[in-house]
Design a protein around this motif. Structure first.
Motif, PDB file in Angstrom:
ATOM      1  N   ALA A 593      -5.423  27.321  -3.358  1.00 13.30           N
ATOM      2  CA  ALA A 593      -6.225  27.107  -2.146  1.00 13.30           C
ATOM      3  C   ALA A 593      -6.626  28.437  -1.517  1.00 13.30           C
ATOM      4  O   ALA A 593      -7.749  28.600  -1.045  1.00 13.30           O
ATOM      5  N   THR A 594      -5.700  29.415  -1.511  1.00 13.00           N
ATOM      6  CA  THR A 594      -5.976  30.731  -0.924  1.00 13.00           C
ATOM      7  C   THR A 594      -5.280  31.805  -1.741  1.00 13.00           C
ATOM      8  O   THR A 594      -4.290  31.543  -2.438  1.00 13.00           O
ATOM      9  N   ALA A 595      -5.809  33.028  -1.635  1.00 14.07           N
ATOM     10  CA  ALA A 595      -5.195  34.211  -2.251  1.00 14.07           C
ATOM     11  C   ALA A 595      -5.289  35.345  -1.241  1.00 14.07           C
ATOM     12  O   ALA A 595      -6.328  35.527  -0.599  1.00 14.07           O
ATOM     13  N   TYR A 596      -4.211  36.110  -1.109  1.00 14.20           N
ATOM     14  CA  TYR A 596      -4.197  37.131  -0.061  1.00 14.20           C
ATOM     15  C   TYR A 596      -3.158  38.207  -0.387  1.00 14.20           C
ATOM     16  O   TYR A 596      -2.286  38.025  -1.251  1.00 14.20           O
ATOM     17  N   ALA A 597      -3.284  39.341   0.311  1.00 19.16           N
ATOM     18  CA  ALA A 597      -2.295  40.408   0.246  1.00 19.16           C
ATOM     19  C   ALA A 597      -1.388  40.302   1.462  1.00 19.16           C
ATOM     20  O   ALA A 597      -1.809  39.877   2.533  1.00 19.16           O
ATOM     21  N   VAL A 598      -0.132  40.689   1.290  1.00 15.68           N
ATOM     22  CA  VAL A 598       0.866  40.598   2.350  1.00 15.68           C
ATOM     23  C   VAL A 598       1.126  41.988   2.919  1.00 15.68           C
ATOM     24  O   VAL A 598       1.142  42.978   2.181  1.00 15.68           O
ATOM     25  N   SER A 599       1.340  42.058   4.216  1.00 16.55           N
ATOM     26  CA  SER A 599       1.679  43.319   4.876  1.00 16.55           C
ATOM     27  C   SER A 599       2.886  43.970   4.211  1.00 16.55           C
ATOM     28  O   SER A 599       3.768  43.291   3.675  1.00 16.55           O
ATOM     29  N   ARG A 600       2.944  45.295   4.265  1.00 20.36           N
ATOM     30  CA  ARG A 600       4.041  46.029   3.639  1.00 20.36           C
ATOM     31  C   ARG A 600       5.340  45.960   4.439  1.00 20.36           C
ATOM     32  O   ARG A 600       6.368  46.479   4.010  1.00 20.36           O
ATOM     33  N   LYS A 601       5.326  45.315   5.602  1.00 14.51           N
ATOM     34  CA  LYS A 601       6.537  45.214   6.413  1.00 14.51           C
ATOM     35  C   LYS A 601       7.556  44.325   5.701  1.00 14.51           C
ATOM     36  O   LYS A 601       7.243  43.230   5.237  1.00 14.51           O
ATOM     37  N   VAL A 602       8.791  44.801   5.645  1.00 15.91           N
ATOM     38  CA  VAL A 602       9.829  44.137   4.863  1.00 15.91           C
ATOM     39  C   VAL A 602      10.054  42.707   5.333  1.00 15.91           C
ATOM     40  O   VAL A 602      10.149  41.773   4.512  1.00 15.91           O
ATOM     41  N   ASP A 603      10.142  42.493   6.652  1.00 15.95           N
ATOM     42  CA  ASP A 603      10.434  41.138   7.138  1.00 15.95           C
ATOM     43  C   ASP A 603       9.300  40.168   6.838  1.00 15.95           C
ATOM     44  O   ASP A 603       9.529  38.971   6.639  1.00 15.95           O
ATOM     45  N   GLN A 604       8.054  40.666   6.755  1.00 19.45           N
ATOM     46  CA  GLN A 604       6.939  39.779   6.414  1.00 19.45           C
ATOM     47  C   GLN A 604       6.976  39.409   4.928  1.00 19.45           C
ATOM     48  O   GLN A 604       6.690  38.267   4.561  1.00 19.45           O
ATOM     49  N   ILE A 605       7.332  40.367   4.075  1.00 19.08           N
ATOM     50  CA  ILE A 605       7.462  40.068   2.641  1.00 19.08           C
ATOM     51  C   ILE A 605       8.574  39.043   2.428  1.00 19.08           C
ATOM     52  O   ILE A 605       8.417  38.061   1.677  1.00 19.08           O
ATOM     53  N   GLN A 606       9.714  39.243   3.083  1.00 15.31           N
ATOM     54  CA  GLN A 606      10.825  38.302   2.957  1.00 15.31           C
ATOM     55  C   GLN A 606      10.437  36.915   3.464  1.00 15.31           C
ATOM     56  O   GLN A 606      10.751  35.896   2.820  1.00 15.31           O
ATOM     57  N   SER A 607       9.759  36.875   4.586  1.00 16.03           N
ATOM     58  CA  SER A 607       9.360  35.586   5.154  1.00 16.03           C
ATOM     59  C   SER A 607       8.390  34.849   4.241  1.00 16.03           C
ATOM     60  O   SER A 607       8.459  33.619   4.098  1.00 16.03           O
ATOM     61  N   GLU A 608       7.483  35.590   3.606  1.00 18.73           N
ATOM     62  CA  GLU A 608       6.535  34.982   2.667  1.00 18.73           C
ATOM     63  C   GLU A 608       7.274  34.356   1.489  1.00 18.73           C
ATOM     64  O   GLU A 608       6.960  33.240   1.056  1.00 18.73           O
ATOM     65  N   ILE A 609       8.270  35.054   0.952  1.00 20.40           N
ATOM     66  CA  ILE A 609       9.036  34.523  -0.179  1.00 20.40           C
ATOM     67  C   ILE A 609       9.864  33.313   0.255  1.00 20.40           C
ATOM     68  O   ILE A 609       9.961  32.312  -0.475  1.00 20.40           O
ATOM     69  N   LEU A 610      10.480  33.395   1.424  1.00 17.13           N
ATOM     70  CA  LEU A 610      11.276  32.267   1.921  1.00 17.13           C
ATOM     71  C   LEU A 610      10.436  31.010   2.068  1.00 17.13           C
ATOM     72  O   LEU A 610      10.863  29.907   1.721  1.00 17.13           O
ATOM     73  N   LYS A 611       9.226  31.166   2.577  1.00 22.82           N
ATOM     74  CA  LYS A 611       8.391  30.002   2.883  1.00 22.82           C
ATOM     75  C   LYS A 611       7.678  29.445   1.663  1.00 22.82           C
ATOM     76  O   LYS A 611       7.612  28.217   1.483  1.00 22.82           O
ATOM     77  N   ASN A 612       7.154  30.328   0.799  1.00 20.08           N
ATOM     78  CA  ASN A 612       6.239  29.862  -0.255  1.00 20.08           C
ATOM     79  C   ASN A 612       6.657  30.200  -1.681  1.00 20.08           C
ATOM     80  O   ASN A 612       6.044  29.713  -2.622  1.00 20.08           O
ATOM     81  N   GLY A 613       7.655  31.081  -1.846  1.00 22.26           N
ATOM     82  CA  GLY A 613       8.084  31.407  -3.198  1.00 22.26           C
ATOM     83  C   GLY A 613       7.776  32.839  -3.586  1.00 22.26           C
ATOM     84  O   GLY A 613       7.317  33.649  -2.774  1.00 22.26           O
ATOM     85  N   PRO A 614       8.036  33.209  -4.850  1.00 26.87           N
ATOM     86  CA  PRO A 614       7.873  34.589  -5.314  1.00 26.87           C
ATOM     87  C   PRO A 614       6.458  35.127  -5.112  1.00 26.87           C
ATOM     88  O   PRO A 614       5.484  34.375  -5.012  1.00 26.87           O
ATOM     89  N   VAL A 615       6.364  36.458  -5.055  1.00 27.06           N
ATOM     90  CA  VAL A 615       5.091  37.153  -4.918  1.00 27.06           C
ATOM     91  C   VAL A 615       4.930  38.111  -6.085  1.00 27.06           C
ATOM     92  O   VAL A 615       5.874  38.399  -6.818  1.00 27.06           O
TER      93      VAL A 615
END
Length: 702
Positions: A593-615
């Motif tokens: 549905a969407t494709a995007y880049a994630v901010s380099r901030k550690v807590d945002q990367i962790q939150s992305e993995i927690l919510k949606n899976g591996p990156v």
């Protein structure tokens, strides 16, 4: 063109130091204490400017402990991307100089380097890296220690810090410096010693591909050439020149060279090609045989190629004042416990100076046969010795991770990797801000949370093709599809489909020569992906078509890898599996549905993995990464080799060291059963600035 050629904006900091700016897109300034001030002024009403202010908590990390002394001929160079704080101690005082970044737009990043006059960040600040560079000077500690603090960790190379004992550098009035690369060859240098002795420092990371050849001197004054840093006792001073010198050109090898001009001004013409020197060996002049650490004992020396001593014996090359137009004799003496046990002579004719290292290698081989009669070095062993050097250097320098030998030769890693341009930072419009989770655990592993998904435990093998960008995308997308569907869509999506068909308007890249990870995810959104597993499994509609090579995995020995990289397979719109896969190509598509880049901030990367899976993440690979066996990887030694992409699936803490958990695509006999851990929180090798993700579209399925 500005009035009177004066830059229109004047910037003044709280110490009343000023900096003029003519044209900027984005400039970064840093405040490290309350009450900091910055003033922007202009007398030109046509000039408009403004600024945004961001506050970010500085994450303290353990300092690297460094020592410099009067006995050092080679300076200590802090040159790694993502540099950590460094505490430097000297026998007398610490001297710090800085080399200019390869690209001018990176100069502003030197503001992030703060130098302190003690072993504490709370001591007096000596200034920033930018002030050090623009002042053409050196920072000197008042005592025997200095602290270097990087405020921000950049992915790109932003200048090298050169550290020496001040006793060596105290007579130098001004410093300049450059890192010499294939793209910045250090060819034309200007030196001005009218205000006192001037030094130009040249640093070459890869001495096997880039040489410095001093071709011409124009001007006045005397030029001294050191292999290493300038030294008070001049033990590594190899030659002196003036404008009238006839003994040029002369090749200079070695990772670090220092040119010191006394009196006058001069222009130097340099060349980065050894050919400039080789073509002139018959000219009537004297010179010296260039070597890596001239006159210094070490287990590895070079002259056009590397001569290595198996970590058994140390030797030095100190051959100078050679008549390059006549005949000479090369003598090698070997000592064991200070007793002469070996002596050989080799007559050298003028044309043989171009193959000096081959002759040197033959004689060194004879020396080793004398010292250890059971050892017979060969060309194959020479590479093994170099690998042994790297492994020992890594394991002796730190305790975070262990390096070791791999089954496949190191040349194979070059076939895995992409060009550096494929892991460059994302465009701002592609980056999304992720909502930070309320609670982020200290340890998290997707494999523990979603073990029912067949893809989360799957390690692939990209073989001799730089397809990591496509393989890592297929892995992470497969995981996310299974997670989003609660295990209903539990399959492996095809890396082959991305590798071969992500072309045209998406410009994913160059197939087996590398590609752009975010474009692979955008292709999934627009065109969808069919199923497909590994070459061995023939799973799904379009399995990987390039067979593993050059290693033994699970008892199966695959043929030796070809000398050339694999050709990118052709894009086809039908299933290619050897098995009878029942679903047609167009009916097998799975979409995003969407494709995007994630901010380099550690807590945002962790939150992305927690919510949606591996990156998927991209990072820079250095030579020591290939030797990784276990532990938390940090770059220690070896040149940059290229870019790479992997799947990031978790994080944790090991004995107080935070790490990311990643799945590589080099099969299961590499690393920790195909996985590796890498330092978290400092953008190690750029891994936190290249994060890509996307959301599956479970409603859209042909």
């Amino acid at each position: 063109m500005f009035l009177n050629d004066i830059e229109p904006v004047l910037i003044t900091d709280q110490l009343q130091r000023t900096e003029r700016v003519a044209n900027v897109d984005k400039q970064r300034y840093y405040f490290i204490a309350p009450g900091g001030k910055i003033k922007l002024t202009t007398n030109d009403e046509r000039v408009q400017f403004g600024f945004s202010l961001y506050w970010q908590q500085y994450t303290a990390t353990q300092s690297v402990q460094l020592n410099v002394s009067l006995s050092d001929t080679q300076p200590t160079v802090l040159e790694r991307n993502g540099m950590k704080p460094a505490l430097v101690k000297a026998g007398t005082k610490v001297s710090a100089t800085i080399l200019s970044p390869v690209y001018n737009y990176l100069i502003q990043n030197l503001r992030t380097l703060i130098f302190f006059d003690s072993d504490s960040w709370n001591s007096t600040s000596l200034g920033t890296g930018l002030q050090l560079l623009q002042g053409n000077t050196q920072f000197v500690s008042s005592g025997n220690s200095m602290t270097v603090l990087p405020l921000e960790s950049f992915y790109y190379d932003y200048g090298q810090i050169v550290l020496q004992d001040y006793e060596h550098t105290k007579d130098i009035a001004s410093f300049q410096g450059l890192k010499c690369t294939l793209y910045s060859r250090c060819e034309d240098l200007k030196m001005d010693a009218s205000g006192g002795p001037a030094a130009f420092q040249l640093y070459t990371q890869d001495i096997l591909s880039v040489a410095n050849v001093l071709a011409e001197i124009r001007g006045t004054g005397n030029l001294d050439v050191y292999i290493g840093g300038v030294t008070v006792n001049k033990t590594n001073l190899i030659s002196s020149y003036s404008a009238e010198s006839q003994n040029l050109p002369q090749e200079l090898l070695g990772a670090f060279k220092t040119l010191v001009l006394t009196n006058g001004t001069t222009d130097l013409t340099m060349s980065a090609f050894s050919k400039t020197f080789k073509e002139t060996v018959k000219l009537p002049r004297t010179g010296f045989i260039a070597s890596m650490e001239y006159g210094s004992l070490s287990t590895c020396q070079d002259s056009h190629s590397v001569v290595t001593s198996l970590m058994i014996a140390k030797f030095r090359i100190s051959i100078r004042d050679v008549d390059l137009s006549g005949y000479a004799t090369l003598d090698i003496n070997g000592y064991k416990n200070e007793t002469l046990v070996f002596a050989r002579s080799q007559a050298l004719f003028p044309h043989q100076f171009t193959s000096f290292s081959k002759i040197m290698w033959k004689l060194v081989t004879l020396l080793f046969l004398t010292l250890l009669s059971t050892v017979t070095p060969t060309d194959v062993l020479q590479q093994r010795f170099q690998t042994e050097l790297l492994i020992n250097q890594v394991n002796s320098a730190q305790q975070l991770w262990t390096a070791g030998h791999q089954d496949a030769p190191k040349e194979r890693i070059l076939k895995y990797l992409m060009k550096a341009e494929h892991v460059k930072p994302h465009r701002e419009e592609d980056v999304v801000q992720v909502d930070v989770a309320d609670a982020i655990p200290d340890h998290y592993d997707v494999r523990d949370q979603f073990s029912q998904c067949i893809s989360v435990n799957n390690i692939r093998d990209q073989s001799h093709c730089g397809s990591c960008w496509a393989v890592a995308a297929a892995e992470a997308i497969s995981d996310r599809t299974c997670i989003a569907s609660n295990g209903v869509v539990n399959t492996l999506l095809s890396a082959e489909d991305i590798l071969t068909c992500c072309i045209g308007e998406y410009y994913c890249g160059d197939g087996c020569e590398g590609g752009y990870p975010i474009q692979a995810w955008k292709y999934w959104v627009k065109n969808g992906l069919v199923t497909g597993g590994s070459y061995e499994s023939q799973f799904g509609c379009k399995p990987y078509s390039i067979a593993p090579c050059g290693q033994t995995v699970n008892g199966v020995t695959w043929p030796k890898c070809p000398n050339s990289d694999a050709d990118t397979p052709k894009c086809v719109d039908h299933c290619t599996s050897n098995s009878s896969y029942p679903i047609p190509y167009e009916k097998d598509k799975h979409y995003g549905a969407t494709a995007y880049a994630v901010s380099r901030k550690v807590d945002q990367i962790q939150s992305e993995i927690l919510k949606n899976g591996p990156v998927e993440v991209g990072f820079t690979v250095y030579a020591d990464f290939y030797q990784y066996k276990s532990g938390v990887y940090v770059h220690v030694a070896g040149p940059e080799l290229g870019g790479h992409a992997v799947k990031l699936l978790g994080w944790g803490v090991d004995n107080g060291t935070p790490y990311w958990l990643a799945a590589n695509s080099w099969n299961t006999n590499w690393g920790e059963n195909g996985y590796f851990r890498i330092l978290r929180g400092v953008n190690e090798c750029g891994i936190e600035s290249q994060v890509v993700a996307g959301i599956p579209d479970l409603e859209r399925h042909n």
